[in-house]
Every structure is written in structure tokens, then in C-alpha cells.
Design an enzyme around this catalytic site. Structure first.
Site, short mmCIF file in Angstrom:
data_model
loop_
_atom_site.label_atom_id
_atom_site.label_comp_id
_atom_site.label_asym_id
_atom_site.label_seq_id
_atom_site.Cartn_x
_atom_site.Cartn_y
_atom_site.Cartn_z
N ILE A 58 -18.85 -36.42 5.52
CA ILE A 58 -18.10 -36.94 6.68
C ILE A 58 -16.77 -36.20 6.63
O ILE A 58 -16.15 -36.06 5.58
CB ILE A 58 -17.91 -38.47 6.61
CG1 ILE A 58 -17.08 -39.00 7.80
CG2 ILE A 58 -17.29 -38.93 5.30
CD1 ILE A 58 -17.05 -40.54 7.89
N SER A 59 -16.32 -35.68 7.77
CA SER A 59 -15.09 -34.88 7.80
C SER A 59 -13.89 -35.72 7.42
O SER A 59 -13.86 -36.94 7.59
CB SER A 59 -14.88 -34.30 9.19
OG SER A 59 -15.98 -33.52 9.57
#
Ligand code: SAH
Length: 216
Positions: A58-59
Site C-alpha cells: 500500500i503506498s
């Protein structure tokens, strides 16, 4: 507890330069803990990328914030995202535009993302299992496009699916090393104005789809 951490994170993002209030509120409205594995819940509001399985991540919240701000989103826009991952970026975008179309090559990741978005009642994200490099011609043209996996360049097929004045944000560069985030604007004479924004590090954009054999 998580709520207090979230408020602290949003303040940190503002200090770092995410000053667009609409973007900050969109981030504040999405519970990031719902997009990470249970064992990472207590780290959901730290400004870091986290693993989501299948070697993907997940960024980092600041990256999501800066990319979203750089897209200059308007409420009536249609946005294409390449690389749904856990669905977090899509959920943030969904709070700012009319509809998000998001493509993911991993069947399993996509299923999990779809479930999360449904549970959170985010109902303006349409997803597709496929190779994002081909875009989504049936839904084109798009006003905005965001690539969340790095390519050596933005594929021509994607450029062809953008509307006039469209903006693309993409990490571009030698895939495994550091890349540069670029912003491309589609000009009225059909040329592209390209700006280099800042260095980033994303997982590479890969060919083909991955899923159960029975479904391929
Ligand atoms: N947008 C996500 C981050 C995704 S990480 C977030 O909100 O956190 C990048 C994702 O791109 C991974 O899930 C990876 O599987 C996917 N991906 C890589 N190459 C792709 C391709 N060609 N088409 C579609 N998805 C791709």
C-alpha cells in the site's frame, strides 16, 4: 487511538506540502487500517508503505496525497487508475471525483480490494481484472489517469485514452531503481507537456494478469 493517529498524520501531510483541503479531507475520510492486514493495523497511520501480500504494497500516505493533489481533480471527472492494489488510493480518489475506474492484474488482490470498497460503501469505483497497460478503452476518454506501478514510459495506448486537457501522473524510470514521478498534460494541439515532479519508488508494472487458472 487510531483516530488520534489519523489526525496527527493529516497534520504531518499538511506540513509536508499537501495543502489542498479537499485532498486532506478525502484522506481523512478513508480508514487506512481497513486496507492493510490486521497485523499492521497499529501502523496504519504511520507515513510508510506497508506490505499487502503478493509482494505488493500500500503506498505511503504522503505519496498518495502528493499524487492526488498533483492530479488537480474536479468533482465531475472520470479517473483511470492502473494498479488497484489494496484499493486505498482508489478510495481516496473516489471522494474527489465522479467515478474511478481501476485495473489490477492480481485477481486475488482485486477481490480483496472490491470487498473493502463495498464494506466501506464506496460505490463510485469500478474495477477490472486485467493488464492496465492496455487501459480501459470502453470507458475512455478519461480526464485524469494515475499509474501506481512504474513503467519505463507511459504506454501509448494509455495516452490515446485521455481527454483534452487530461492529466496523467506516473512513476517512470528504470523499474527496480528509483523512478521519477512525472505529470503529463494533454494540450489542445494534441501534444503532451511533461514535468518531472520528484523521485519515487514504486513496484514495477508487469505484463499480463495473474489469477486462478480456471478464470484465465
Ligand atoms: N494503488 C495502490 C498501490 C498499488 S501497488 C494503493 O492504493 O496503495 C501497485 C499495484 O499495481 C500492485 O497491486 C500490482 O499488482 C499492480 N500492477 C502491476 N502491474 C500492473 C499492470 N500491468 N496492470 C494492472 N496492475 C498492475
Amino acid at each position: 487511538m487510531l483516530e488520534a493517529r489519523k489526525i496527527r498524520l493529516v497534520m504531518e501531510l499538511r506540513q509536508q506540502g499537501i495543502t489542498d483541503q479537499a485532498v486532506l479531507s478525502a484522506i481523512e475520510k478513508v480508514p487506512r487500517e481497513a486496507f492493510v492486514p490486521e497485523s499492521f493495523h497499529d501502523q496504519a497511520y504511520e507515513n510508510t508503505a506497508l506490505p499487502i501480500g503478493h509482494g505488493q504494497t500500500i503506498s505511503q500516505p504522503s505519496v498518495v496525497g502528493f499524487m492526488t493533489q498533483a492530479l488537480e481533480i474536479g468533482p465531475r471527472m472520470k479517473i483511470l487508475e492502473v494498479g488497484t492494489g489494496c484499493g486505498y488510493q482508489a478510495a481516496v480518489l473516489a471522494g474527489l471525483c465522479r467515478r474511478v475506474y481501476s485495473i489490477e492484474r492480481f485477481r486475488e488482490l482485486l477481490r480483496e480490494a472490491e470487498k473493502r470498497l463495498l464494506d466501506l460503501r464506496v460505490n463510485n469505483v469500478t474495477t477490472k481484472w486485467g493488464d492496465g497497460a492496455s487501459g480501459w478503452p470502453e470507458q475512455a476518454p478519461f480526464d485524469r489517469m494515475i499509474l501506481t506501478a512504474a513503467a519505463t514510459e507511459v504506454p501509448q495506448e494509455l495516452l490515446d485514452q485521455m481527454s483534452e486537457n487530461g492529466i496523467i501522473i506516473a512513476p517512470v524510470g528504470e523499474t527496480s531503481r528509483e523512478q521519477t514521478l512525472i505529470r503529463m498534460r494533454h494540450m489542445p494541439d494534441n501534444t503532451w507537456e511533461k514535468e518531472e515532479l520528484w523521485p519515487v519508488r514504486f513496484v514495477p508494472m508487469l505484463d499480463g494478469k495473474v489469477g486462478d487458472n480456471s478464470e484465465q
